[in-house]
Design a protein around this motif. Structure first.
Motif, PDB file in Angstrom:
ATOM      1  N   SER A 118       3.445  18.408  -3.012  1.00 20.66           N
ATOM      2  CA  SER A 118       4.085  18.793  -4.266  1.00 20.66           C
ATOM      3  C   SER A 118       3.116  18.854  -5.430  1.00 20.66           C
ATOM      4  O   SER A 118       3.439  19.408  -6.482  1.00 20.66           O
ATOM      5  CB  SER A 118       5.218  17.816  -4.599  1.00 20.66           C
ATOM      6  N   GLY A 119       1.939  18.259  -5.259  1.00 21.23           N
ATOM      7  CA  GLY A 119       0.981  18.220  -6.355  1.00 21.23           C
ATOM      8  C   GLY A 119       1.405  17.308  -7.490  1.00 21.23           C
ATOM      9  O   GLY A 119       0.880  17.403  -8.595  1.00 21.23           O
ATOM     10  N   GLY A 120       2.359  16.429  -7.220  1.00 24.16           N
ATOM     11  CA  GLY A 120       2.831  15.520  -8.249  1.00 24.16           C
ATOM     12  C   GLY A 120       3.830  16.143  -9.198  1.00 24.16           C
ATOM     13  O   GLY A 120       4.162  15.527 -10.215  1.00 24.16           O
ATOM     14  N   ALA A 194      13.625   5.192  -5.244  1.00 21.35           N
ATOM     15  CA  ALA A 194      12.937   6.086  -4.318  1.00 21.35           C
ATOM     16  C   ALA A 194      11.704   6.710  -4.968  1.00 21.35           C
ATOM     17  O   ALA A 194      10.628   6.776  -4.357  1.00 21.35           O
ATOM     18  CB  ALA A 194      13.898   7.178  -3.845  1.00 21.35           C
ATOM     19  N   GLU A 195      11.862   7.174  -6.211  1.00 20.94           N
ATOM     20  CA  GLU A 195      10.713   7.758  -6.917  1.00 20.94           C
ATOM     21  C   GLU A 195       9.639   6.717  -7.147  1.00 20.94           C
ATOM     22  O   GLU A 195       8.440   7.012  -7.035  1.00 20.94           O
ATOM     23  CB  GLU A 195      11.186   8.347  -8.250  1.00 20.94           C
ATOM     24  N   THR A 196      10.038   5.494  -7.453  1.00 23.00           N
ATOM     25  CA  THR A 196       9.067   4.424  -7.660  1.00 23.00           C
ATOM     26  C   THR A 196       8.283   4.146  -6.381  1.00 23.00           C
ATOM     27  O   THR A 196       7.057   3.994  -6.407  1.00 23.00           O
ATOM     28  CB  THR A 196       9.780   3.138  -8.120  1.00 23.00           C
ATOM     29  N   GLY A 197       8.999   4.077  -5.254  1.00 24.18           N
ATOM     30  CA  GLY A 197       8.319   3.845  -3.989  1.00 24.18           C
ATOM     31  C   GLY A 197       7.347   4.956  -3.632  1.00 24.18           C
ATOM     32  O   GLY A 197       6.218   4.696  -3.190  1.00 24.18           O
ATOM     33  N   LEU A 198       7.759   6.206  -3.834  1.00 24.72           N
ATOM     34  CA  LEU A 198       6.875   7.333  -3.547  1.00 24.72           C
ATOM     35  C   LEU A 198       5.641   7.303  -4.442  1.00 24.72           C
ATOM     36  O   LEU A 198       4.507   7.473  -3.970  1.00 24.72           O
ATOM     37  CB  LEU A 198       7.627   8.647  -3.744  1.00 24.72           C
ATOM     38  N   SER A 199       5.851   7.112  -5.739  1.00 28.42           N
ATOM     39  CA  SER A 199       4.729   7.108  -6.673  1.00 28.42           C
ATOM     40  C   SER A 199       3.818   5.917  -6.427  1.00 28.42           C
ATOM     41  O   SER A 199       2.587   6.017  -6.567  1.00 28.42           O
ATOM     42  CB  SER A 199       5.237   7.092  -8.117  1.00 28.42           C
ATOM     43  N   PHE A 200       4.392   4.775  -6.063  1.00 23.76           N
ATOM     44  CA  PHE A 200       3.599   3.583  -5.781  1.00 23.76           C
ATOM     45  C   PHE A 200       2.654   3.821  -4.603  1.00 23.76           C
ATOM     46  O   PHE A 200       1.508   3.344  -4.602  1.00 23.76           O
ATOM     47  CB  PHE A 200       4.517   2.403  -5.494  1.00 23.76           C
ATOM     48  N   PHE A 203       2.624   9.298  -3.228  1.00 25.48           N
ATOM     49  CA  PHE A 203       3.273  10.548  -2.831  1.00 25.48           C
ATOM     50  C   PHE A 203       4.111  11.154  -3.950  1.00 25.48           C
ATOM     51  O   PHE A 203       4.697  12.217  -3.772  1.00 25.48           O
ATOM     52  CB  PHE A 203       4.182  10.315  -1.613  1.00 25.48           C
ATOM     53  N   GLY A 204       4.203  10.479  -5.087  1.00 28.43           N
ATOM     54  CA  GLY A 204       5.084  10.934  -6.150  1.00 28.43           C
ATOM     55  C   GLY A 204       4.347  11.585  -7.293  1.00 28.43           C
ATOM     56  O   GLY A 204       3.441  12.401  -7.105  1.00 28.43           O
TER      57      GLY A 204
END
Length: 265
Positions: A118-120, A194-200, A203-204
């Motif tokens: 996604s490129g963030g 979910a967004e927090t886990g991905l970004s952590f 992947f977010g």
């Protein structure tokens, strides 16, 4: 209490940037990993970014993602769940097959694979979260709608020749509105986590854009040397999730006629 906390967080996200002395991408090379001070209220990170400005922007982004995902999953799950219950037959079998297949699929792996390219971009991440989050709610809505489709006003609308899709949208979905409101508030919490886990995990959302998850991920690696980089975004995330959980709990008590607070919504 939950509404008050959430309102304060939204106010901080909307107007906090007006009080920031620095932009979230602006670097202060004279203040690298500085602790909180009158010049940098929340301190700075290793690159000299003002953490206060980054928390404001991160909260804005996390709230935006959470609301978009919660709205998307609520609408999609309501349409699929009620349509499957109303139409029955092949529509119901196909819908339940898709729902049950997605329920046993490792969701986080799907999230990681789909968001990796996604490129963030937060819009892509929000879309991916919607695609992998709607089916749990849809299963619950389908169960509730099975009894709803047998109600007299549904039969009356069908005998009057009202199209099936119109019955679903105009008659069935409004009658599960209380459940959808609760699903929306809980969906905000789920989307934030979910967004927090991905970004952590990387992947977010990616720099120069920030979210609470990406800030926590960056701060976790410096928690021993610069704990303020972790504690401030973590505190904002905790307040956000706790406030939405309190709101959802209050709505459930107010909208559930069997609860002690039923009838006072």
């Amino acid at each position: 209490m939950g509404v008050v906390i959430f309102a304060l967080l939204v106010t901080f996200a909307l107007f906090g940037s007006f009080f920031a002395k620095y932009d979230h991408v602006e670097l202060d090379f004279l203040a690298l990993s500085d602790p909180p001070s009158p010049d940098h209220w929340f301190g700075t990170n290793n690159s000299g970014n003002d953490l206060y400005a980054m928390v404001v922007v991160g909260l804005q982004r996390s709230l935006l993602i959470a609301v978009v995902v919660a709205v998307g999953t609520t609408i999609l799950s309501a349409l699929v769940g009620t349509a499957a219950a109303y139409f029955g037959g092949r529509v119901e079998r196909v819908s339940l097959f898709v729902i049950h297949f997605l329920m046993v699929t490792p969701t986080f792996l799907l999230l990681a694979m789909m968001s990796n390219d996604s490129g963030g971009d937060w819009r892509v991440i929000a879309g991916v979260l919607i695609l992998v989050s709607w089916f749990f709610q849809a299963r619950t809505i389908w169960t509730l709608s099975l009894s709803l489709r047998e109600r007299e006003f549904i039969h009356a609308a069908r005998y009057m020749g009202v199209p099936g899709l119109r019955i679903v949208v105009r008659h069935m979905i409004p009658n599960i509105g209380s459940l959808l409101v609760i699903n929306f508030t809980l969906g905000v919490v789920g989307a934030v986590m979910a967004e927090t886990g991905l970004s952590f995990l990387g992947f977010g959302v990616k720099l120069p854009d920030v979210s609470l998850g990406s800030l926590i991920g960056i701060g976790a690696s410096s928690i021993s040397s610069a704990p303020w980089m972790f504690y401030f975004p973590a505190a904002a995330l905790t307040l956000l999730t706790v406030s939405m959980a309190l709101i959802a709990d209050g709505l459930r008590d107010a909208l559930d006629p069997t609860s002690a607070a039923g009838g006072h919504a």
